[in-house]
Structure formats: structure tokens, C-alpha cells
Design a protein around this motif. Sequence first.
Motif, PDB file in Angstrom:
ATOM      1  N   ALA A   1       0.832  -1.207   0.000  1.00 53.32           N
ATOM      2  CA  ALA A   1       0.000   0.000   0.000  1.00 53.32           C
ATOM      3  C   ALA A   1       0.865   1.255   0.000  1.00 53.32           C
ATOM      4  CB  ALA A   1      -0.955  -0.012   1.194  1.00 53.32           C
ATOM      5  N   ASP A   2       1.968   1.247   0.743  1.00 51.45           N
ATOM      6  CA  ASP A   2       2.884   2.404   0.731  1.00 51.45           C
ATOM      7  C   ASP A   2       3.392   2.662  -0.688  1.00 51.45           C
ATOM      8  OD1 ASP A   2       2.704   2.793   3.495  1.00 51.45           O
ATOM      9  OD2 ASP A   2       4.677   1.906   3.929  1.00 51.45           O
ATOM     10  N   ALA A   3       3.841   1.606  -1.357  1.00 53.99           N
ATOM     11  CA  ALA A   3       4.390   1.753  -2.712  1.00 53.99           C
ATOM     12  C   ALA A   3       3.311   2.226  -3.686  1.00 53.99           C
ATOM     13  CB  ALA A   3       4.995   0.433  -3.182  1.00 53.99           C
ATOM     14  N   PHE A   4       2.114   1.649  -3.576  1.00 52.54           N
ATOM     15  CA  PHE A   4       1.042   2.044  -4.484  1.00 52.54           C
ATOM     16  C   PHE A   4       0.626   3.491  -4.214  1.00 52.54           C
ATOM     17  CE2 PHE A   4      -3.258   2.168  -6.253  1.00 52.54           C
ATOM     18  CZ  PHE A   4      -3.035   1.587  -7.493  1.00 52.54           C
ATOM     19  N   GLU A   5       0.529   3.858  -2.950  1.00 55.60           N
ATOM     20  CA  GLU A   5       0.142   5.233  -2.604  1.00 55.60           C
ATOM     21  C   GLU A   5       1.150   6.243  -3.148  1.00 55.60           C
ATOM     22  OE1 GLU A   5      -0.500   7.884   1.395  1.00 55.60           O
ATOM     23  OE2 GLU A   5      -1.347   5.861   1.395  1.00 55.60           O
ATOM     24  N   ARG A   6       2.442   5.924  -3.078  1.00 55.55           N
ATOM     25  CA  ARG A   6       3.448   6.839  -3.646  1.00 55.55           C
ATOM     26  C   ARG A   6       3.214   7.036  -5.144  1.00 55.55           C
ATOM     27  NH1 ARG A   6       6.758   4.099   0.007  1.00 55.55           N
ATOM     28  NH2 ARG A   6       7.511   2.636  -1.582  1.00 55.55           N
TER      29      ARG A   6
ATOM     30  N   ASP B   1     -11.339  12.282  -4.947  1.00 52.87           N
ATOM     31  CA  ASP B   1     -10.109  12.330  -5.729  1.00 52.87           C
ATOM     32  C   ASP B   1      -9.384  11.014  -5.490  1.00 52.87           C
ATOM     33  OD1 ASP B   1      -7.530  12.905  -3.823  1.00 52.87           O
ATOM     34  OD2 ASP B   1      -9.342  13.832  -3.005  1.00 52.87           O
ATOM     35  N   PRO B   2      -8.641  10.518  -6.475  1.00 50.50           N
ATOM     36  CA  PRO B   2      -8.052   9.173  -6.360  1.00 50.50           C
ATOM     37  C   PRO B   2      -7.183   8.962  -5.118  1.00 50.50           C
ATOM     38  CG  PRO B   2      -7.928   9.927  -8.621  1.00 50.50           C
ATOM     39  CD  PRO B   2      -8.404  11.105  -7.805  1.00 50.50           C
ATOM     40  N   LEU B   3      -6.351   9.937  -4.771  1.00 52.48           N
ATOM     41  CA  LEU B   3      -5.455   9.745  -3.633  1.00 52.48           C
ATOM     42  C   LEU B   3      -6.247   9.654  -2.323  1.00 52.48           C
ATOM     43  CD1 LEU B   3      -2.614   9.405  -2.548  1.00 52.48           C
ATOM     44  CD2 LEU B   3      -2.405  11.918  -2.521  1.00 52.48           C
ATOM     45  N   SER B   4      -7.197  10.545  -2.115  1.00 53.24           N
ATOM     46  CA  SER B   4      -8.001  10.499  -0.886  1.00 53.24           C
ATOM     47  C   SER B   4      -8.820   9.219  -0.809  1.00 53.24           C
ATOM     48  CB  SER B   4      -8.946  11.706  -0.819  1.00 53.24           C
ATOM     49  OG  SER B   4      -8.220  12.903  -0.718  1.00 53.24           O
ATOM     50  N   ARG B   5      -9.387   8.806  -1.934  1.00 57.49           N
ATOM     51  CA  ARG B   5     -10.184   7.582  -1.944  1.00 57.49           C
ATOM     52  C   ARG B   5      -9.319   6.362  -1.645  1.00 57.49           C
ATOM     53  NH1 ARG B   5     -12.013   6.914  -7.122  1.00 57.49           N
ATOM     54  NH2 ARG B   5     -13.274   5.150  -6.450  1.00 57.49           N
ATOM     55  N   PHE B   6      -8.096   6.321  -2.221  1.00 56.07           N
ATOM     56  CA  PHE B   6      -7.207   5.199  -1.925  1.00 56.07           C
ATOM     57  C   PHE B   6      -6.824   5.193  -0.452  1.00 56.07           C
ATOM     58  CE2 PHE B   6      -3.033   3.389  -1.200  1.00 56.07           C
ATOM     59  CZ  PHE B   6      -3.309   2.070  -1.524  1.00 56.07           C
ATOM     60  N   ARG B   7      -6.452   6.344   0.086  1.00 58.51           N
ATOM     61  CA  ARG B   7      -6.042   6.407   1.499  1.00 58.51           C
ATOM     62  C   ARG B   7      -7.175   5.945   2.417  1.00 58.51           C
ATOM     63  NH1 ARG B   7      -2.779  12.150   1.136  1.00 58.51           N
ATOM     64  NH2 ARG B   7      -0.743  11.226   0.626  1.00 58.51           N
TER      65      ARG B   7
ATOM     66  N   ASP C   1      -2.439  -7.471  -5.866  1.00 59.59           N
ATOM     67  CA  ASP C   1      -2.928  -6.621  -6.958  1.00 59.59           C
ATOM     68  C   ASP C   1      -2.215  -5.265  -6.970  1.00 59.59           C
ATOM     69  OD1 ASP C   1      -4.703  -7.703  -8.782  1.00 59.59           O
ATOM     70  OD2 ASP C   1      -6.412  -6.508  -8.098  1.00 59.59           O
ATOM     71  N   MET C   2      -1.920  -4.740  -5.787  1.00 62.56           N
ATOM     72  CA  MET C   2      -1.250  -3.430  -5.742  1.00 62.56           C
ATOM     73  C   MET C   2       0.144  -3.493  -6.345  1.00 62.56           C
ATOM     74  SD  MET C   2      -2.527  -1.556  -2.256  1.00 62.56           S
ATOM     75  CE  MET C   2      -2.138  -2.887  -1.127  1.00 62.56           C
ATOM     76  N   VAL C   3       0.809  -4.625  -6.224  1.00 69.81           N
ATOM     77  CA  VAL C   3       2.137  -4.776  -6.829  1.00 69.81           C
ATOM     78  C   VAL C   3       2.003  -4.772  -8.350  1.00 69.81           C
ATOM     79  CG1 VAL C   3       4.141  -6.291  -7.094  1.00 69.81           C
ATOM     80  CG2 VAL C   3       3.035  -6.064  -4.849  1.00 69.81           C
ATOM     81  N   LEU C   4       1.115  -5.625  -8.855  1.00 72.05           N
ATOM     82  CA  LEU C   4       0.969  -5.767 -10.307  1.00 72.05           C
ATOM     83  C   LEU C   4       0.354  -4.518 -10.941  1.00 72.05           C
ATOM     84  CD1 LEU C   4      -0.263  -9.457 -10.237  1.00 72.05           C
ATOM     85  CD2 LEU C   4       2.043  -8.638 -10.764  1.00 72.05           C
ATOM     86  N   HIS C   5      -0.691  -3.986 -10.329  1.00 71.76           N
ATOM     87  CA  HIS C   5      -1.309  -2.781 -10.890  1.00 71.76           C
ATOM     88  C   HIS C   5      -0.478  -1.530 -10.594  1.00 71.76           C
ATOM     89  CE1 HIS C   5      -4.710  -4.615 -12.717  1.00 71.76           C
ATOM     90  NE2 HIS C   5      -5.148  -5.137 -11.581  1.00 71.76           N
ATOM     91  N   GLY C   6       0.419  -1.618  -9.620  1.00 72.37           N
ATOM     92  CA  GLY C   6       1.376  -0.529  -9.421  1.00 72.37           C
ATOM     93  C   GLY C   6       2.276  -0.396 -10.642  1.00 72.37           C
ATOM     94  N   TRP C   7       2.640  -1.542 -11.223  1.00 71.68           N
ATOM     95  CA  TRP C   7       3.422  -1.521 -12.469  1.00 71.68           C
ATOM     96  C   TRP C   7       2.604  -0.864 -13.582  1.00 71.68           C
ATOM     97  CZ3 TRP C   7       2.882  -3.557 -17.393  1.00 71.68           C
ATOM     98  CH2 TRP C   7       4.033  -3.537 -18.203  1.00 71.68           C
ATOM     99  N   ASP C   8       1.324  -1.225 -13.684  1.00 61.96           N
ATOM    100  CA  ASP C   8       0.455  -0.631 -14.708  1.00 61.96           C
ATOM    101  C   ASP C   8       0.379   0.883 -14.543  1.00 61.96           C
ATOM    102  OD1 ASP C   8      -0.307  -3.148 -15.811  1.00 61.96           O
ATOM    103  OD2 ASP C   8      -1.872  -3.364 -14.291  1.00 61.96           O
ATOM    104  N   LEU C   9       0.178   1.326 -13.305  1.00 62.89           N
ATOM    105  CA  LEU C   9       0.058   2.766 -13.045  1.00 62.89           C
ATOM    106  C   LEU C   9       1.375   3.475 -13.352  1.00 62.89           C
ATOM    107  CD1 LEU C   9      -1.724   5.085 -12.078  1.00 62.89           C
ATOM    108  CD2 LEU C   9      -0.968   4.561  -9.729  1.00 62.89           C
ATOM    109  N   ALA C  10       2.479   2.858 -12.963  1.00 58.24           N
ATOM    110  CA  ALA C  10       3.792   3.455 -13.246  1.00 58.24           C
ATOM    111  C   ALA C  10       4.005   3.582 -14.753  1.00 58.24           C
ATOM    112  CB  ALA C  10       4.900   2.623 -12.609  1.00 58.24           C
ATOM    113  N   ARG C  11       3.685   2.537 -15.491  1.00 58.27           N
ATOM    114  CA  ARG C  11       3.838   2.573 -16.948  1.00 58.27           C
ATOM    115  C   ARG C  11       2.947   3.648 -17.570  1.00 58.27           C
ATOM    116  NH1 ARG C  11       6.582  -1.276 -20.356  1.00 58.27           N
ATOM    117  NH2 ARG C  11       8.450  -1.592 -19.117  1.00 58.27           N
TER     118      ARG C  11
END
Length: 189
Positions: free
Chosen positions: A12-17, A65-71, A110-120
Motif C-alpha cells: 500500500a505504501d508503494a502504491f500510494e506513492r 479524488d483518487p489519492l483520498s479515496r485510496f487512502r 494486486d497493488m504490486v501488479l497494478h502498481g506496475w500498470d500505473l507506473a507505466r
Amino acid sequence: MGEIAERYRRHADAFERKVAAVQPDQWDNPSPCARWSAKDVVDHIIAMHGYMLPAGHSLSPAPDDPLSRFRSARADVEAVLGSELAHEESDTPAGRMTVADHIDQVVSDDMVLHGWDLARATGQDDTMDPVDVERLWAATSKIPPELMEKCRTPGAFGPGVEVYGPEVEVPGDASLQDRLLGLIGRDPA
């Protein structure tokens, strides 16, 4: 529970960043997930947090907003992981398991794999933690062929649910991260 909660927190820390680093004009950027924008990736992760909560629980209201909703979704899941609710068992598409195990095997990974998607999608560093890559490779590469086929079939786990795309071939000397991505239907190139 400590190991699961700690792994969830790291993911979650990595995805939130990554969510926090998305620029306002990048939310509509296409992601490696077919038909999904950067915002769609984050919306999916937030929705998955809601699906992980025990019966009778739902995500807390949050600013739109995406960040507030994720948090907010993250806080809800972390509250469950820190409570007796984490030990409750329920039926899942993968069989009966505790709420904590379901969180660990689904939304945390999912946060690991979709973190890659978001980063890309947003031009960020897309390097996954090698420890997570090894753990995910070990689990994913052992999925029996008939279950893997089901995971690649859109709608097999419910309307609109697509777990993995068709396998993408990668060079034989590809990194383990690239092999994992190819296995789940992402083109690492």
C-alpha cells in the motif's frame, strides 16, 4: 497476522506513492490493462479493497479524488487487518479462507501488479520489489493449467472480471519481473 499486515502495508505504501505522483493531466493516460486509463487502474484497486471487507462492511466515504479515496480504502482494510475480523472465514472464488488471507492473496498482490500498470501509464519507475516478484512468480507459475485458462477467460469469475490476459512471450533471458508480467498478460516491452 503480522506478516500479512506488514506485506499489505509495504504494498500500500508503494502504491500510494505512485498515486500521489500522478500529475493531473495523466489520469486519462492509457495503461497496459486493455481499456483502462491510469484512473481506471486506481479505481479498480479501490473497488477491490471494498470487496475484501467482511460481509456487512463497506468502504468509508471519502473525498472524490483518487489519492483520498485510496487512502480511505487503505485505512478501512488496515483496520480489518488489525482486528478480530481478519480471522473470520468466508467463501471466495479461490475457496474458503480467512479475511486476512483473502486480502493478502488478492488486493495486496494486486497493488504490486497494478502498481506496475500505473507506473507505466504515468512514466514512473516501474521496478517491482524483487522479493515480491519472486513470491508472485512462485505462486503464479504454479497455477494449474485449467485454472490459469479460467483466469484468462473474461467473465469467468463474474461479469466484467478479467484476471489475466493472454500470455505474452518474452525472451528466454528476460528478467523474472518481465517473465511474471508476460505470464499475467502484460507486455514488459
